[in-house]
Scaffold this active site. Structure first.
Site, PDB file in Angstrom:
ATOM      1  CB  SER A   1       9.427 -14.803  -0.847  1.00  5.87           C
ATOM      2  OG  SER A   1      10.300 -15.883  -1.082  1.00  5.87           O
TER       3      SER A   1
ATOM      4  N   GLY B   1      -1.146  -6.833   2.987  1.00  5.81           N
ATOM      5  CA  GLY B   1      -1.212  -7.325   1.609  1.00  5.81           C
ATOM      6  C   GLY B   1      -2.137  -8.520   1.577  1.00  5.81           C
TER       7      GLY B   1
ATOM      8  CE  LYS C   1      14.992  -7.902  -1.562  1.00  2.25           C
ATOM      9  NZ  LYS C   1      15.118  -7.278  -2.885  1.00  2.25           N
ATOM     10  CD  GLN C   2       9.183  -4.119   3.200  1.00  2.00           C
ATOM     11  OE1 GLN C   2       8.364  -3.981   4.106  1.00  2.00           O
ATOM     12  NE2 GLN C   2       8.882  -3.906   1.933  1.00  2.00           N
TER      13      GLN C   2
ATOM     14  NE  ARG D   1       6.825   0.897   5.453  1.00  2.00           N
ATOM     15  CZ  ARG D   1       7.120   1.434   4.268  1.00  2.00           C
ATOM     16  NH1 ARG D   1       8.029   2.369   4.173  1.00  2.00           N
ATOM     17  NH2 ARG D   1       6.499   1.024   3.184  1.00  2.00           N
TER      18      ARG D   1
ATOM     19  N   GLY E   1      -2.687 -16.124  -0.008  1.00  2.00           N
ATOM     20  CA  GLY E   1      -3.631 -15.475   0.885  1.00  2.00           C
ATOM     21  C   GLY E   1      -5.086 -15.615   0.460  1.00  2.00           C
TER      22      GLY E   1
ATOM     23  CG  HIS F   1      10.145 -17.396   5.387  1.00  2.80           C
ATOM     24  ND1 HIS F   1      10.493 -18.731   5.421  1.00  2.80           N
ATOM     25  CD2 HIS F   1      11.032 -16.801   4.555  1.00  2.80           C
ATOM     26  CE1 HIS F   1      11.541 -18.928   4.631  1.00  2.80           C
ATOM     27  NE2 HIS F   1      11.893 -17.775   4.099  1.00  2.80           N
TER      28      HIS F   1
ATOM     29  CD  GLU G   1       4.857 -24.052  -0.525  1.00  2.00           C
ATOM     30  OE1 GLU G   1       5.543 -23.354  -1.276  1.00  2.00           O
ATOM     31  OE2 GLU G   1       4.520 -23.730   0.610  1.00  2.00           O
TER      32      GLU G   1
END
Lengths: 493, 496
Positions: A414, A46, A109-110, A68, A158, A132, A393
């Site tokens: 996130s 990403g 989450k993944q 994947r 990014g 993270h 931030e």
């Protein structure tokens, strides 16, 4: 899996929370040497994945991507991003076994699923890199003992990571080595080399720990970064409409106001932001921000306590298991607010007008930044870490609001940040109900200075300036901002 | 009303300097003007006053023809067009157009034109003809970020020619256009003048549309009418004539092979922009690179400068090393001094003149380090050589474009590099400045520097060039020695 932080004895908890070292340029003289010739395989392509990979390759490192099977076969965007820029792409089975460093840049989450899939394939003695620490600290993921676990977290989106690198600079970056996984004592050298590879070493690097990063990141993003900006924006908009200010004007003032106001914060800290106001306006903004701090302090403390105890992540993970029931309901609710649904009017608002007509937001930002910072430091997080996760931030998040309002902000941040943002917002709004009753259009919607002669009491102004400038977030901020003087101004509206 | 524009007693001050005092100008129907003059004389400011973007004292009267079917508007095509991304932000960087990213940042040409046509109530089929005439049809699906500066110029011109406002002012209409496009543009301008558009072109060029019948320049804050474009004053720049000592040193070559490409291919999705390129540049050679707008010149140069992500998948050797063998882009850039219109476009104009020049030592956009004493002295010497000493503490953005370009040219040579990549280096400079810069290039090349030079016009080329490579639609159509005195014809023939 048990919460890692909670398994530690108090001494070790404090020890890890206190890792905080603003690194000197001389620590990076070895350049990318520690990663030279090593195979770096990035999981996910990403915005962060692609841009970090472009930088690393342009620094002479060997980078490829693993995705994947479904993403490769379906030629998804991540696959296109990687192949169209001529990177090698392969499945986990094809690329992970030969990798020296596996970089996990998938959504939080993944992480559990991804790490469970790749860990058995990783070769003995290789390195797993996170950006993270949630998976390690809160979910308590146990990593094979022969593997080294490090973190490199650029503190910018990014696209900025890439833009700053190609102009010969970089973005501030946080690095850490997980003490449970550093069998060969090579973690720090590799983290530093990765930092040089992405250009981060030029803009200031903070050595932290997985624990300190997670506990401060969770606190910062849900309180000041996202939560308070969301609460403040919605309340401000509703107040203006209630008082008869044109809805299009109100929408524009709120959407772009946070960005313009926090741009001043970025360059000159809280006092720099307050200095954009006239003296009378500054005195007023100071007073209401003090009041806001008093009202909101217990809520900030509760959030910090829940984060330290692991209670926050436990409840959030329950919601994950529950198919994101709460998250989705809150997201829908945010999408339905009047602010979200009213397009910004076609009116010109000058840069200074965003300050003069939006004193309330200036007060919210000061109160939120100082409270978040104070609460974190009280909980044992070092001032440098607390600065990055609060003041630093805030302008970055404000920028996403300016782009497409709150929905965009919540889409970009996130999953954990989004969840925390809603949690905070839900609790904060009722808390401010009485306060908001007193707020008039002089604080939001109209120029505060109008009809005032501008005179202030000398000694009061001196006292206020001293309080603002001597706050610890200002003292540490002045030092850290020196390292990133070359940060570009963001241009919008 | 015969008068389209009537200006009297116009006055403007900028930062304590008088720009206009008591300026008068009358433009009658049927007249089309060229406005020339020195960089910084106020041409752009005058245009902005006419469009209401700049206020000034005195009277400005614009009379639109009520009978006309052309829109009663003044349109000003600026020389520096800043496009924005879909979120309204203009934060781009120079290498961005070479990187493929699925998250689309900017509109496509088609979407941009559709938006403009809708706002102005225009018929899209009229735009089609213009796109064709300017050789732009192939770019309709390109994103704005992918366009070169010449292509952005064309897009702005297409919009203006499509709208046909009653008064059209174009600042530097020819900048970045290849010779064929330039000819087409002149024909198109003649057509709209015939249709009733009053034209003001801000330019120092002499090859103008035939409809231009009045000439003027701004001198000492007043408008002075001239007989022809040839009379436009060229101010002698105070370029110091002796080359600083440090630039007289021959560059130290790490390899006799500067660049070597073997069957290089570059494509974005289905669109191939470079096809089977074979090219070798040896130390000390002086190359001319030519081709029409969009032929792939910038992409080719980006491969040499380490700016193109796709260079890793091609067989490419730079300074003796195979690309992708562990070198960083900074290892490559340290051998090179580069300028291009796009580089100027995306350069950080919030830096000072001195810092901008010094940043060339580190190939960065913005200066992030302290200079050692000898290097700082070199910067001082070079700034003086380019006649920029009095501006050295000014922000780049506060200088007129021509001066900004001189600053970036100084930046290009500051490290006395092995290779100079000069992609239309003299865009925006007047004839005198161009001649002087090219003389500098000749001198540097005499001391052994390797040069790759992109330029459309023979009159604007340094004399040191001896080899030529020509691209057409991404392919090499010529790779040969330059036969002196024949450059002019060749330059024309490649685009027709």
């Amino acid at each position: 899996m048990a919460n890692y932080f909670n398994t530690l004895p108090l001494r070790e908890q404090l020890n890890q929370l206190g890792v905080c070292d603003f690194m000197d340029n001389s620590e990076f003289l070895d350049g990318v040497e520690a990663l030279k010739g090593k195979k770096i395989v990035i999981v996910g392509c990403g915005a962060q994945g692609l841009n970090q990979g472009l930088n690393l390759r342009d620094s002479g490192l060997d980078v490829s991507y693993t995705l994947r099977k479904e993403a490769i076969e379906g030629k998804r965007d991540s696959w296109k991003n990687a192949t169209e820029n001529n990177f090698k792409v392969g499945t986990y089975e094809e690329l992970i076994p030969s990798a020296d460093v596996v970089v996990n840049l998938t959504p939080d989450k993944q992480h559990t699923a991804v790490v469970n899939a790749i860990m058995p394939l990783m070769k003995k003695g290789s390195t797993l890199l996170y950006s993270h620490g949630f998976n390690i600290v809160e979910e308590g993921m146990q990593i094979r003992k022969d593997l080294t676990v490090i973190m490199v977290a650029p503190k910018c989106p990014g696209s900025e990571v890439r833009a700053e690198y190609v102009r010969g600079f970089g973005v501030p970056t946080l690095i850490a080595v997980h003490p449970e996984n550093d069998p060969e004592r090579k973690g720090l050298a590799q983290a530093k080399a990765y930092c040089v590879g992405t250009g981060g070493h030029r803009a200031g690097v903070l050595k932290s720990s997985f624990v300190a990063e997670v506990k401060s990141d969770l606190m910062g993003e849900q309180t000041i970064l996202c939560g308070l900006l969301q609460t403040g924006s919605i309340l401000s908009f509703d107040k203006m409409v209630e008082k008869g200010i044109d809805a299009g004007y109100a929408s524009k003032l709120v959407q772009y106001g946070v960005e313009v106001i926090t741009e001043a914060l970025k360059h000159g800290g809280v006092s720099g932001m307050m200095d954009r106001l006239s003296n009378v306006a500054k005195v007023e903004a100071f007073k209401i921000s003090e009041e806001l701090k008093d009202i909101m302090r217990p809520l900030f403390e509760k959030h910090q306590d829940d984060i330290m105890a692991g209670e926050f992540s436990r409840i959030m993970m329950e919601d994950w298991a529950n198919g994101d029931k709460n998250l989705l309901a809150w997201r829908a609710e945010t999408g339905e607010t009047a602010f979200e649904k009213t397009p910004a009017g076609d009116v010109k608002i000058g840069n200074q007008e965003y300050f003069d007509n939006y004193l309330l937001m200036v007060a919210f930002v000061r109160a939120g930044v100082e409270l978040a910072f104070e609460t974190m430091v009280e909980a044992g997080i070092k001032p440098e870490s607390a600065y990055y996760e609060s003041l630093h931030e805030t302008p970055l998040i404000a920028n996403t609001i300016a782009r497409k309002k709150l929905f965009e902000m919540n889409r970009v941040i996130s999953d954990t940040a989004e969840y925390g943002c809603y949690l905070f917002d839900q609790a904060c709004k009722p808390l401010l109900a009485d306060f908001m009753k007193k707020v008039g259009t002089d604080l939001v919607g109209k120029n505060f200075n109008e009809g005032k002669d501008g005179a202030v009491d000398n000694s009061e102004l001196v006292r206020i300036n001293e309080i603002l400038r001597n706050h610890e977030v200002e003292i540490i901020g002045t030092k850290l901002r020196k390292a990133m003087t070359a940060m570009k101004t963001i241009k919008t509206a | 009303m015969r008068q389209v524009i009537h200006i009297s007693n116009l006055g403007l001050r900028f930062q304590n300097k008088s720009v206009f005092s008591d300026l008068s100008w009358t433009i009658n129907r049927g007249e089309n003007w060229v406005l020339g003059g020195e960089s910084g004389s106020g041409k752009t400011a005058l245009a902005k006053i006419l469009t209401g973007k700049q206020s000034a004292s005195g009277e400005v009267e614009i009379n639109f023809e009520t009978e006309s079917n052309l829109p009663a508007q003044v349109l000003f095509v600026e020389s520096w067009y800043q496009f924005k991304n879909v979120e309204g932000v203009a934060n781009f960087y120079y290498q961005q157009r070479y990187t493929s990213q699925q998250a689309k940042e900017t509109l496509t040409v088609n979407a941009e034109l559709a938006h403009f046509g809708k706002e102005e109530n225009l018929n899209f089929s009229d735009a089609e003809k213009l796109l064709k005439a300017l050789g732009f049809s192939g770019l309709r699906d390109s994103q704005l970020i992918e366009l070169s500066s010449g292509e952005h110029k064309k897009l702005q011109l297409v919009k203006a020619l499509w709208l046909k406002p009653q008064l059209l002012i174009i600042d530097q209409p020819y900048t970045g256009l290849d010779i064929a496009s330039r000819k087409s543009l002149n024909t198109l301008l003649d057509n709209i003048a015939k249709a009733g558009v009053t034209l003001i072109l801000i330019s120092n060029d002499e090859e103008l549309p035939t409809c231009i019948n009045r000439f003027a320049e701004i001198e000492d804050g007043k408008l002075v009418e001239l007989e022809s474009a040839k009379e436009i004053t060229v101010i002698k720049e105070d370029f110091e004539r002796t080359l600083p000592e440090f630039l007289k040193q021959s560059p130290i070559y790490s390899s006799s092979e500067i660049a070597k490409m073997i069957d290089v291919n570059i494509s974005y999705g289905d669109k191939q922009v470079l096809k089977n390129i074979n090219w070798e540049v040896k130390a000390g050679e002086k190359w001319l690179l030519q081709g029409h707008n969009g032929s792939g010149k910038s992409t080719l140069l980006s491969l040499i400068n380490g700016d193109h992500p796709q260079s890793y998948a091609n067989e490419l050797y730079l300074f003796g090393n195979k690309r992708g063998s562990g070198e960083s882009i900074w290892d490559i850039k340290q051998h090179i001094g580069l300028i291009s219109p796009e580089f100027h476009w995306y350069f950080d104009a919030t830096a000072t003149v001195w810092d901008s020049v010094a940043s060339g030592l580190y190939d960065s956009v913005g200066l992030f380090q302290q200079l050692p004493y000898t290097k700082a002295k070199h910067v001082d010497e070079l700034v003086a050589y380019f006649g920029l000493t009095e501006y050295k503490k000014e922000l780049l953005s506060s200088l007129p474009l021509g001066k900004q370009r001189l600053v970036l040219l100084a930046r290009t040579v500051i490290k006395n590099p092995e290779l100079l990549i000069l992609d239309e280096p003299c865009q925006g400079l007047d004839k005198q400045q161009t001649a002087q810069f090219n003389q500098l290039v000749d001198e540097l090349s005499h001391h052994g520097m390797t040069v790759i030079y992109v330029g459309h016009f023979e009159a604007q080329l340094p004399s040191c060039l001896t080899k030529k490579i020509v691209l057409k639609d991404g392919e090499v159509i010529a790779n040969e020695e330059i036969i002196k005195n024949r450059i002019l014809e060749e330059a024309y023939s490649i685009v027709e």
